[in-house]
Scaffold this active site. Structure first.
Site, PDB file in Angstrom:
ATOM      1  N   GLY A  56       0.598  -1.283   0.156  1.00 17.21           N
ATOM      2  CA  GLY A  56       0.082  -0.105   0.274  1.00 17.21           C
ATOM      3  C   GLY A  56       1.043   1.247   0.139  1.00 17.21           C
ATOM      4  O   GLY A  56       2.117   1.248   0.302  1.00 17.21           O
ATOM      5  N   CYS A  83       5.237  -6.246   1.952  1.00 20.76           N
ATOM      6  CA  CYS A  83       5.761  -4.720   1.745  1.00 20.76           C
ATOM      7  C   CYS A  83       4.830  -3.771   2.811  1.00 20.76           C
ATOM      8  O   CYS A  83       5.080  -4.185   4.030  1.00 20.76           O
ATOM      9  CB  CYS A  83       5.291  -4.183   0.282  1.00 20.76           C
ATOM     10  SG  CYS A  83       6.301  -2.794   0.135  1.00 20.76           S
ATOM     11  N   TYR A  84       3.988  -3.150   2.616  1.00 18.16           N
ATOM     12  CA  TYR A  84       3.271  -2.150   3.604  1.00 18.16           C
ATOM     13  C   TYR A  84       2.613  -3.422   4.319  1.00 18.16           C
ATOM     14  O   TYR A  84       2.387  -3.276   5.957  1.00 18.16           O
ATOM     15  CB  TYR A  84       2.149  -1.517   2.779  1.00 18.16           C
ATOM     16  CG  TYR A  84       1.330  -0.382   3.990  1.00 18.16           C
ATOM     17  CD1 TYR A  84       1.730   0.486   4.512  1.00 18.16           C
ATOM     18  CD2 TYR A  84       0.009  -1.132   4.669  1.00 18.16           C
ATOM     19  CE1 TYR A  84       1.101   1.445   5.328  1.00 18.16           C
ATOM     20  CE2 TYR A  84      -0.644  -0.467   5.457  1.00 18.16           C
ATOM     21  CZ  TYR A  84      -0.264   0.892   5.810  1.00 18.16           C
ATOM     22  OH  TYR A  84      -0.764   1.442   7.007  1.00 18.16           O
ATOM     23  N   HIS A 178       7.851  -7.512  -3.389  1.00 11.51           N
ATOM     24  CA  HIS A 178       6.610  -7.953  -3.915  1.00 11.51           C
ATOM     25  C   HIS A 178       6.538  -9.337  -4.689  1.00 11.51           C
ATOM     26  O   HIS A 178       7.057  -9.203  -5.913  1.00 11.51           O
ATOM     27  CB  HIS A 178       5.946  -6.876  -4.912  1.00 11.51           C
ATOM     28  CG  HIS A 178       5.443  -5.614  -4.221  1.00 11.51           C
ATOM     29  ND1 HIS A 178       4.045  -5.479  -3.886  1.00 11.51           N
ATOM     30  CD2 HIS A 178       6.033  -4.507  -3.917  1.00 11.51           C
ATOM     31  CE1 HIS A 178       4.020  -4.311  -3.287  1.00 11.51           C
ATOM     32  NE2 HIS A 178       5.015  -3.829  -3.067  1.00 11.51           N
ATOM     33  N   GLU A 180       4.363 -10.965  -6.277  1.00 12.89           N
ATOM     34  CA  GLU A 180       3.287 -11.192  -7.069  1.00 12.89           C
ATOM     35  C   GLU A 180       3.777 -10.361  -8.419  1.00 12.89           C
ATOM     36  O   GLU A 180       3.000 -10.757  -9.409  1.00 12.89           O
ATOM     37  CB  GLU A 180       1.998 -10.678  -6.807  1.00 12.89           C
ATOM     38  CG  GLU A 180       2.014  -9.034  -6.544  1.00 12.89           C
ATOM     39  CD  GLU A 180       2.605  -8.613  -5.010  1.00 12.89           C
ATOM     40  OE1 GLU A 180       3.237  -9.546  -4.379  1.00 12.89           O
ATOM     41  OE2 GLU A 180       2.204  -7.359  -4.505  1.00 12.89           O
ATOM     42  N   ASP A 235     -15.904 -10.397 -23.291  1.00 11.56           N
ATOM     43  CA  ASP A 235     -16.696 -10.360 -21.990  1.00 11.56           C
ATOM     44  C   ASP A 235     -17.885 -10.230 -21.871  1.00 11.56           C
ATOM     45  O   ASP A 235     -18.732 -11.302 -21.543  1.00 11.56           O
ATOM     46  CB  ASP A 235     -15.940  -9.067 -21.161  1.00 11.56           C
ATOM     47  CG  ASP A 235     -14.659  -8.930 -21.266  1.00 11.56           C
ATOM     48  OD1 ASP A 235     -13.875  -9.867 -21.581  1.00 11.56           O
ATOM     49  OD2 ASP A 235     -14.141  -7.877 -21.035  1.00 11.56           O
ATOM     50  N   LYS A 377      -9.248 -11.526 -17.498  1.00 12.79           N
ATOM     51  CA  LYS A 377      -9.328 -11.959 -19.031  1.00 12.79           C
ATOM     52  C   LYS A 377      -9.098 -13.232 -19.519  1.00 12.79           C
ATOM     53  O   LYS A 377     -10.024 -13.918 -20.219  1.00 12.79           O
ATOM     54  CB  LYS A 377      -8.583 -10.798 -19.921  1.00 12.79           C
ATOM     55  CG  LYS A 377      -8.988 -10.722 -21.341  1.00 12.79           C
ATOM     56  CD  LYS A 377     -10.038  -9.826 -21.568  1.00 12.79           C
ATOM     57  CE  LYS A 377     -10.695  -9.722 -22.726  1.00 12.79           C
ATOM     58  NZ  LYS A 377     -11.653  -8.570 -22.877  1.00 12.79           N
TER      59      LYS A 377
END
Ligand code: XMP
Length: 521
Positions: A56, A83-84, A178, A180, A235, A377
């Site tokens: 964050g 992290c945060y 991070h 991710e 979509d 997606k």
């Protein structure tokens, strides 16, 4: 069927949704909730098997900065802080965090690539450090200066002595970087280890999703009728077919031609639906309505919001003609939800108001059915396959709801749209002819609000400049420009200038996302 659930508490990182992606790839069901909405009652209702704290933008050293409910630490499930999120854990559990440059303290900020080295062994890191160190992505101003009781260090980097820490008794894990993001190349392994340690069964698949989504739609809609806005994109098409499976003839689709479609788009979409499905379909030609409203408008957000509002007006108009129509279905995806903070009330910054999320009037009279709002997606494409949509349709490049309006920066006119349509068609034809369509996530032409001087034959020209865009991406959240060959680019530029009156200059957009976005507006 119930699945093991994982709760991600969002403290406002721009990449929180990538945590969800990594978990989905592991067939783990997860939900992201903004920290403001996380209470112990909500946690008990969700009953997660594990919790992840996202990164964050705030500083825990600031009074009033975001926290997790204190009781969560006694709830008895594994927690991973990123992290945060790591700093929140340390602060709430009795450690110390010092401010860095951003929050005004004297500590070391660290942004970008770093290398972490192991210290001791930890199951969270199984399969890591095979080569002695791991590349990670750091992005922090503050840093932990004293660990909370019970925690030990398992990995360090030159600027982050507490890069990886854990309290193995309570299964609390905290990392400064991070895992991710793409720039932590083997970060997915950490998530895999975390969910394994937390005992997840990894049973969340597209087949399961489809059956659950159908059951949910039936429950939500009952015997009422639904209208679904079809844009021709993947979509809304997948949403329509899914809803049709759930409620059959209670669904009516409305294909709105807002005058901002690509060349031949209306014919292609209507043909695909009429040839393959027996879904009631209204073709609403509303180009005058939209183009008149957009006349003279140049601000991107104003354009988006105007289009979003008119879409709703048009749906409402058609809904009024259908007895018992109480629901509006949309193909809203998870990244749309995350990128439009106006909807989620989450803590991250608004980048664009995606029209199918922002811009809905409070008193619309129609309730929303959004069966894809938890999906990315590529997951929608997998669902489309599971539903039997034609592969050529599933493989289409994404096309935004506001259409060519956001590919024509500045004011829109019918003349400009006509030029853009032709240029785009030539460009896409080139890409198909060269066999590149499948390798590219999205490609399109944008007509710039700039005229430039050229020379053709013996004459002077003063025509528009056109930018070509092509990107690779996994989910549209980040993207790299596509490395066309010079031959391809010059052949395409020549074809567009020769075949499309009104354009005399071509540029190729080489911006990645971030810092750019995929669309120009
Ligand atoms: P950006 O430009 O934000 O786009 O990098 C990311 C992806 O989202 C698409 N996009 C939209 N799709 N309604 C949509 O349905 C919208 O308002 C919208 N804006 C952007 C864009 O084409 C890309 O695939």
């Amino acid at each position: 069927m119930t699945h093991d659930r994982l709760l991600i508490i969002d403290f406002g990182s721009q990449v929180t949704q990538l945590i969800a992606r990594r978990l989905r790839e592991l067939n783990v069901y997860c939900e992201i909730h903004p920290y403001q909405s996380v209470t112990m009652n909500m946690v008990r209702a969700l009953a997660p098997r594990a919790v992840i704290f996202s990164g964050g933008p705030d500083s825990v050293t600031r009074e009033g900065s975001p926290r997790a409910p204190q009781e969560l630490f006694d709830y008895g499930v594994p927690i991973l802080g990123i992290c945060y999120g790591q700093q929140v854990m340390m602060t709430q559990l009795g450690g110390q965090v010092d401010g860095g440059k951003i929050s005004g303290g004297g500590g070391t900020a660290e942004f970008g690539r770093a290398y972490v080295e192991p210290k001791g062994s930890l199951h969270l890191l199984d399969g890591w450090f095979d080569d002695g160190r791991e590349q990670v992505w750091m992005s922090h101003g503050d840093h932990v200066s004293r660990l909370a009781p019970g925690f030990e260090v398992y990995g360090t980097s030159p600027n982050a002595p507490y890069a990886i820490t854990a309290d193995t008794t309570r299964h609390f894990y905290a990392v400064q970087f991070h895992p991710e993001v793409h720039h932590t190349p083997r970060g997915a392994k950490l998530y895999e280890n975390f969910v394994r340690l937390a005992g997840f069964k990894s049973d969340w698949t597209m087949g399961a999703y489809r059956d659950e989504a159908i059951a949910k739609i039936r429950e939500q809609v009952g015997d009422k009728r639904v209208i679904c806005g079809l844009s021709g994109g993947v979509d809304s098409s997948v949403a329509a077919v899914l809803i049709h499976e759930a409620i059959g003839d209670q669904l009516t689709c409305v294909f709105v031609d807002h005058g901002l479609l690509r060349k031949n788009e209306a014919e292609e979409v209507l043909g695909m639906f009429r040839d393959n499905y027996n879904i009631p379909l209204i073709h609403a030609d509303e180009s005058d309505l939209f183009l008149t409203a957009l006349d003279g408008m140049s601000d991107p957000e104003e354009k988006r919001k105007t289009i979003g509002k008119l879409f709703i007006d048009v749906f409402q108009k058609h809904a009024d003609t259908i007895e018992n129509a109480e629901f509006l279905a949309q193909g809203t995806l998870y990244p749309d939800v995350i990128e439009s903070v106006s909807f989620s009330g989450g803590p991250s910054v608004t980048i664009k108001s995606h029209h199918n999320v922002g811009g809905l009037p409070e008193k619309m009279g129609l309730k929303l059915v959004e069966p894809l709002r938890e999906l990315f997606k590529d997951e929608v494409r997998a669902l489309g396959h599971a539903l039997g949509l034609p592969p050529s349709f599933i493989g289409r490049h994404p096309f935004p709801g506001p259409g060519l309006a956001i590919r024509c920066p500045g004011e829109i006119t019918r003349d400009k749209l006509a030029i853009l349509r032709e240029a785009d068609a030539v460009y896409i034809d080139q890409i198909r002819r060269h066999g590149l369509y499948e390798d590219i996530w999205q490609a399109f032409a944008a007509l710039l609000p700039v005229r430039t001087v050229g020379v053709m034959g013996d004459g002077r020209t003063y025509d528009y400049a056109c930018a070509l865009r092509a990107v690779t991406s996994v989910d549209g959240m980040t993207a790299d420009y596509y490395p066309f060959s010079h031959d391809f680019l010059s052949e395409t530029a020549t074809r567009i200038i020769n075949e499309v009156p009104g354009i005399n200059r071509i540029t190729y957009d080489i911006t990645s996302k971030p810092p750019g976005t995929i669309e120009w507006e």
